[in-house]
Design a protein around this motif. Structure first.
Motif, PDB file in Angstrom:
ATOM      1  N   LEU A  87       0.807  -1.224   0.000  1.00 26.87           N
ATOM      2  CA  LEU A  87       0.000   0.000   0.000  1.00 26.87           C
ATOM      3  C   LEU A  87       0.838   1.270   0.000  1.00 26.87           C
ATOM      4  N   ALA A  88       2.074   1.181   0.491  1.00 30.07           N
ATOM      5  CA  ALA A  88       2.893   2.386   0.665  1.00 30.07           C
ATOM      6  C   ALA A  88       3.014   3.226  -0.609  1.00 30.07           C
ATOM      7  N   PRO A  89       3.214   2.621  -1.793  1.00 30.05           N
ATOM      8  CA  PRO A  89       3.318   3.457  -3.000  1.00 30.05           C
ATOM      9  C   PRO A  89       2.012   4.154  -3.383  1.00 30.05           C
ATOM     10  N   LEU A  90       0.905   3.736  -2.777  1.00 24.12           N
ATOM     11  CA  LEU A  90      -0.403   4.312  -3.107  1.00 24.12           C
ATOM     12  C   LEU A  90      -0.869   5.323  -2.062  1.00 24.12           C
ATOM     13  N   ARG A  91       0.010   5.670  -1.133  1.00 20.33           N
ATOM     14  CA  ARG A  91      -0.390   6.503   0.001  1.00 20.33           C
ATOM     15  C   ARG A  91      -0.909   7.870  -0.456  1.00 20.33           C
ATOM     16  N   GLU A  92      -0.203   8.523  -1.370  1.00 18.63           N
ATOM     17  CA  GLU A  92      -0.633   9.856  -1.789  1.00 18.63           C
ATOM     18  C   GLU A  92      -1.957   9.797  -2.553  1.00 18.63           C
ATOM     19  N   ALA A  93      -2.114   8.808  -3.403  1.00 13.19           N
ATOM     20  CA  ALA A  93      -3.377   8.674  -4.129  1.00 13.19           C
ATOM     21  C   ALA A  93      -4.525   8.404  -3.170  1.00 13.19           C
ATOM     22  N   ALA A  94      -4.274   7.553  -2.159  1.00 17.30           N
ATOM     23  CA  ALA A  94      -5.311   7.265  -1.167  1.00 17.30           C
ATOM     24  C   ALA A  94      -5.691   8.521  -0.398  1.00 17.30           C
ATOM     25  N   GLU A  95      -4.711   9.352  -0.090  1.00 23.08           N
ATOM     26  CA  GLU A  95      -4.987  10.602   0.622  1.00 23.08           C
ATOM     27  C   GLU A  95      -5.861  11.531  -0.223  1.00 23.08           C
ATOM     28  N   LEU A  96      -5.580  11.602  -1.509  1.00 23.02           N
ATOM     29  CA  LEU A  96      -6.380  12.444  -2.390  1.00 23.02           C
ATOM     30  C   LEU A  96      -7.808  11.919  -2.505  1.00 23.02           C
ATOM     31  N   LEU A  97      -7.977  10.600  -2.532  1.00 29.98           N
ATOM     32  CA  LEU A  97      -9.321  10.038  -2.563  1.00 29.98           C
ATOM     33  C   LEU A  97     -10.066  10.336  -1.266  1.00 29.98           C
ATOM     34  N   ALA A  98      -9.358  10.293  -0.131  1.00 31.87           N
ATOM     35  CA  ALA A  98      -9.992  10.612   1.149  1.00 31.87           C
ATOM     36  C   ALA A  98     -10.446  12.070   1.198  1.00 31.87           C
ATOM     37  N   GLN A  99      -9.715  12.944   0.512  1.00 27.82           N
ATOM     38  CA  GLN A  99     -10.046  14.365   0.506  1.00 27.82           C
ATOM     39  C   GLN A  99     -11.085  14.724  -0.566  1.00 27.82           C
ATOM     40  N   ARG A 100     -11.325  13.829  -1.491  1.00 24.05           N
ATOM     41  CA  ARG A 100     -12.222  14.108  -2.616  1.00 24.05           C
ATOM     42  C   ARG A 100     -13.638  14.393  -2.114  1.00 24.05           C
ATOM     43  N   GLU A 101     -14.265  15.436  -2.640  1.00 24.83           N
ATOM     44  CA  GLU A 101     -15.595  15.834  -2.172  1.00 24.83           C
ATOM     45  C   GLU A 101     -16.711  15.496  -3.158  1.00 24.83           C
ATOM     46  N   GLN A 102     -16.389  15.277  -4.397  1.00 24.57           N
ATOM     47  CA  GLN A 102     -17.425  15.059  -5.414  1.00 24.57           C
ATOM     48  C   GLN A 102     -17.541  13.575  -5.739  1.00 24.57           C
ATOM     49  N   TRP A 103     -18.408  12.883  -4.997  1.00 26.21           N
ATOM     50  CA  TRP A 103     -18.692  11.484  -5.260  1.00 26.21           C
ATOM     51  C   TRP A 103     -20.133  11.358  -5.742  1.00 26.21           C
ATOM     52  N   PRO A 104     -20.350  10.867  -6.943  1.00 27.66           N
ATOM     53  CA  PRO A 104     -21.739  10.696  -7.419  1.00 27.66           C
ATOM     54  C   PRO A 104     -22.535   9.783  -6.491  1.00 27.66           C
ATOM     55  N   ASP A 105     -23.815  10.053  -6.389  1.00 30.93           N
ATOM     56  CA  ASP A 105     -24.667   9.195  -5.570  1.00 30.93           C
ATOM     57  C   ASP A 105     -24.705   7.783  -6.160  1.00 30.93           C
TER      58      ASP A 105
END
Length: 436
Positions: free
Chosen positions: A346-364
């Motif tokens: 998972l370590a190489p995906l840490r920054e991408a995971a952080e951006l997904l956690a911060q993402r605000e626009q998720w379709p219903d």
């Protein structure tokens, strides 16, 4: 279409190209793999299709071994399609080895944002049209996250469905990520109490292991780091039928005595690695909280909800437990940012995971109004005090889907479909047909 035979079955492989973003059908495409299983000696062309949607997110479809488990029961009435949901198995993979080709973390996160239930349902529609034609519906069986996908399917394309069977997978339609974990931690605590009641000697054994790890985090054979928090994450198994027993046997094998005294045994560390590593299913960690993201429900996104809410439940504080006399509680189905530091997959995906956690626009992911007017026969097994999916949320959703019939049971845990030898599936089939 490659085909081969297994005991009692004929297995045929299918591959389709699907748009990465179904809103841009002329854009980039990825591949989705599915495996058809039909009973040997039957004219499978006369049997209806049953699409199986696997739990997860991020787990590949089951690998059949002839007529085994629930597949054996399914083959009495259907030919079964086992899908490797996008990013998993033999579908175009998404992991630490492939994602760097997408570019930087922002590009990876944008790519992974297309890997939720809404996209999976649309992939299935491409498969259905390829295998059945435009107008013929099929049956769907959804386990856990696969049930979430099935409810999305009922929301977006009910005309494609002849019947829907769900096991342990009725999601909260309007539940925020934080609500999910505020309901989850008390259930996880109850599973801990049941485990320690069953195996009281584990209280001190777990305290000993946690104390050692607090003083000296330990390297796992695959390069991961076993910390107290990582050790607590073994509680994920407490929600399965044999999980408590498996955890007990793991704990009792923890120590050996060498020249320097008691140390954690190689066998213990090897088994722990198998339970904790996300190498086989990295999308489970990367997208887990994103499966609850719906902008109309929570405009601020997911934001590491499990980590945020955990502070509201001090009983899970390992340091406090060690400073006192009580048991160290294991955690359950929750993903935390520190996992992207301790797990090499998972370590190489840490920054991408952080951006997904911060993402605000998720379709219903669900359409409550369409579900309220549902015309598709639906039956769902709801497991009493399911550790992974909140029973109250499931029952509220069951009431919100017109015509849905429930079977609430404490005979099985969350993995009832897998361990019941076809009995769970048989009951759902009879329920959806009105035979019960």
């Amino acid at each position: 279409m490659p085909a081969h035979r297994q005991p009692g079955t004929l297995v045929t492989d299918h591959r389709v190209q699907v748009p990465l973003d179904h809103a841009q059908p002329d854009g980039e495409h990825i591949e989705v793999f599915a495996r058809e299983v039909a009973a040997a000696g039957k004219d499978s062309g006369q049997l209806p299709w049953l699409l199986f949607l696997q739990g997860g997110p991020g787990n590949r479809g089951p690998r059949p071994l002839g007529r085994d488990g629930w597949v054996d029961r399914a083959l009495d009435d259907y030919r079964v399609l086992l899908v490797d949901q996008r990013g998993t198995g033999l579908s175009t993979p998404a992991n630490r080895q492939t994602l760097p080709a997408r570019g930087d973390a922002a590009a990876q996160a944008a790519y992974l944002s297309q890997f939720r239930a809404d996209s999976i349902v649309r992939d299935c529609e491409v498969l259905r049209r390829r295998l059945l034609g435009d107008d013929k519906p099929w049956s769907v069986l959804g386990q856990s996250f696969g049930g979430f996908c099935a409810v999305s399917y009922l929301s977006f394309a009910p005309e494609a469905l002849s019947e829907v069977l769900i096991t342990g997978g009725l999601p909260g339609l309007r539940t925020t990520p934080e609500d999910v974990y505020r309901a989850a931690y008390p259930r996880i605590q109850r599973k801990n109490v049941a485990h320690y009641t069953r195996y009281p000697d584990d209280v001190e054994a777990v305290r000993d292991i946690t104390r050692l790890l607090r003083d000296s985090p330990t390297r796992l054979p695959g390069g991961g780091v076993l910390t107290p928090r990582a050790f607590q994450a073994l509680g994920l198994m407490l929600g399965s039928s044999n999980g408590s027993h498996t955890l007990h046997y793991l704990v009792e094998d923890a120590f050996v005595t060498g020249p320097a005294g008691r140390v954690l045994s190689d066998s213990f560390l090897f088994e722990v690695q198998g339970h904790l590593s996300f190498a086989a299913s990295p999308l489970y960690a990367v997208l887990h909280e994103a499966t609850y993201g719906q902008t109309s429900v929570s405009a601020r996104g997911t934001g590491w909800a499990a980590e945020t809410v955990r502070g509201e439940f001090p009983a899970f504080d390992a340091d406090a437990a060690l400073d006192g006399a009580g048991p160290v509680l294991f955690t359950g189905e929750s993903i935390h940012p520190w996992m992207f530091e301790t797990d090499p997959s998972l370590a190489p995906l840490r920054e991408a995971a952080e951006l997904l956690a911060q993402r605000e626009q998720w379709p219903d992911l669900y359409d409550p109004d369409r579900l309220a007017h549902n015309q598709v026969p639906v039956a769902a097994a709801v497991y009493h005090d399911d550790m992974y999916v909140d029973t109250a949320d499931s029952l509220e959703t069951a009431r919100a889907i017109r015509g849905l019939r429930t079977w609430v049971t404490d005979e099985y845990e969350h993995d009832g479909l897998r361990v019941s030898g076809g009995r769970v599936l048989d009951r759902l089939v009879r329920l959806v047909r009105g035979e019960l």
